[in-house]
Design an enzyme around this catalytic site. Structure first.
Site, PDB file in Angstrom:
ATOM      1  N   ASP A   8       0.863  -1.163   0.000  1.00  0.00           N
ATOM      2  CA  ASP A   8       0.000   0.000   0.000  1.00  0.00           C
ATOM      3  C   ASP A   8       0.913   1.231   0.000  1.00  0.00           C
ATOM      4  O   ASP A   8       2.109   1.119   0.289  1.00  0.00           O
ATOM      5  CB  ASP A   8      -0.901  -0.036   1.239  1.00  0.00           C
ATOM      6  CG  ASP A   8      -1.802   1.174   1.336  1.00  0.00           C
ATOM      7  OD1 ASP A   8      -2.482   1.491   0.338  1.00  0.00           O
ATOM      8  OD2 ASP A   8      -1.818   1.820   2.404  1.00  0.00           O
ATOM      9  N   ASP A  10      -0.181   5.083   0.934  1.00  0.00           N
ATOM     10  CA  ASP A  10      -0.410   6.133   1.921  1.00  0.00           C
ATOM     11  C   ASP A  10      -0.412   5.579   3.345  1.00  0.00           C
ATOM     12  O   ASP A  10      -1.119   4.610   3.653  1.00  0.00           O
ATOM     13  CB  ASP A  10      -1.736   6.833   1.632  1.00  0.00           C
ATOM     14  CG  ASP A  10      -1.736   7.465   0.245  1.00  0.00           C
ATOM     15  OD1 ASP A  10      -0.721   8.071  -0.123  1.00  0.00           O
ATOM     16  OD2 ASP A  10      -2.758   7.332  -0.468  1.00  0.00           O
TER      17      ASP A  10
END
Length: 224
Positions: A8, A10
């Site tokens: 991922d 953020d």
């Protein structure tokens, strides 16, 4: 056998939310209405943190904003955003983790709910070739139309998009010796649950509780 490492973006590789920060950047530079845009941007971000965000509604808002600007102007704005916001936020421990997997010969990809316009330059800055992200529709001149191509890359959609990407690569998920996924959010539990080595990375409280109960490792990249 080759291994797979999915990340991922953020609050996992970056200690910020690039999507929300892009909105803040637009407000700060006067590109959008400072009151109404900030209100909606903050509202959507709060929904994301609470796990109640409608990804299609948010992407229509975000991509509709991008469609207001010619592509050349957007690209210049993004270059400024990279220099002022993103590059200072790329910290050594995130680079080191990526480098460990790349040096080991793993297939490495970033998979994010944030759209490709915002995230493609970030993936390049991180040295990651493969990016799975929400795809904005473009017209014949490369300008963004404000529409989304396909389905969002969030929640269970990350599983769907991962399988579709791996089909293009030519190796299914179970064809890797190990499959890693690093994420901070409980929104990513669907994909974390199908890899062989899920890692709760800088996890929020909900994911930390879930990971601890299942015995998943917890990794904190940004704590001294």
């Amino acid at each position: 056998m080759k291994n797979l490492a999915l990340f991922d973006l953020d609050h996992t590789l970056l200690p910020i939310d690039s999507d929300h920060e892009w909105g803040e950047f637009l407000v700060r530079t006067g590109a959008v209405d400072p009151v109404e845009f900030k209100r909606r941007n903050d509202e959507f971000y709060a929904q994301y943190q609470a796990g109640t965000l409608d990804p299609v509604e948010y992407l229509e808002f975000a991509l509709g904003t991008l469609a207001r600007f010619p592509r050349k102007e957007l690209d210049a704005m993004h270059a400024q955003f990279m220099a002022e916001v993103i590059e200072p936020a790329i910290l050594p421990r995130a680079r080191e983790l990526l480098r460990q997997h790349l040096d080991a010969g793993d297939l490495v990809a970033i998979i994010t709910a944030t759209n490709r316009f915002v995230t493609a330059p970030i993936a390049r800055a991180l040295g990651v070739e493969h990016l799975i992200a929400a795809v904005p529709e473009e017209d014949a001149d490369g300008n963004l139309t404000g529409k989304l191509v396909g389905v969002p890359t969030s929640g269970a959609g990350k599983v769907t998009h991962t399988h579709a990407w791996l089909a293009q690569v030519g190796t299914p998920l179970d064809g890797f010796g190990r499959s890693h996924f690093y994420s901070d959010s409980h929104n990513d539990i669907p994909l974390l649950s199908v890899v062989t080595h899920p890692v709760a990375t800088n996890p929020n409280a909900v994911l930390a509780t879930h990971a601890t109960r299942l015995g998943w490792p917890l990794l904190h990249l940004f704590n001294d």
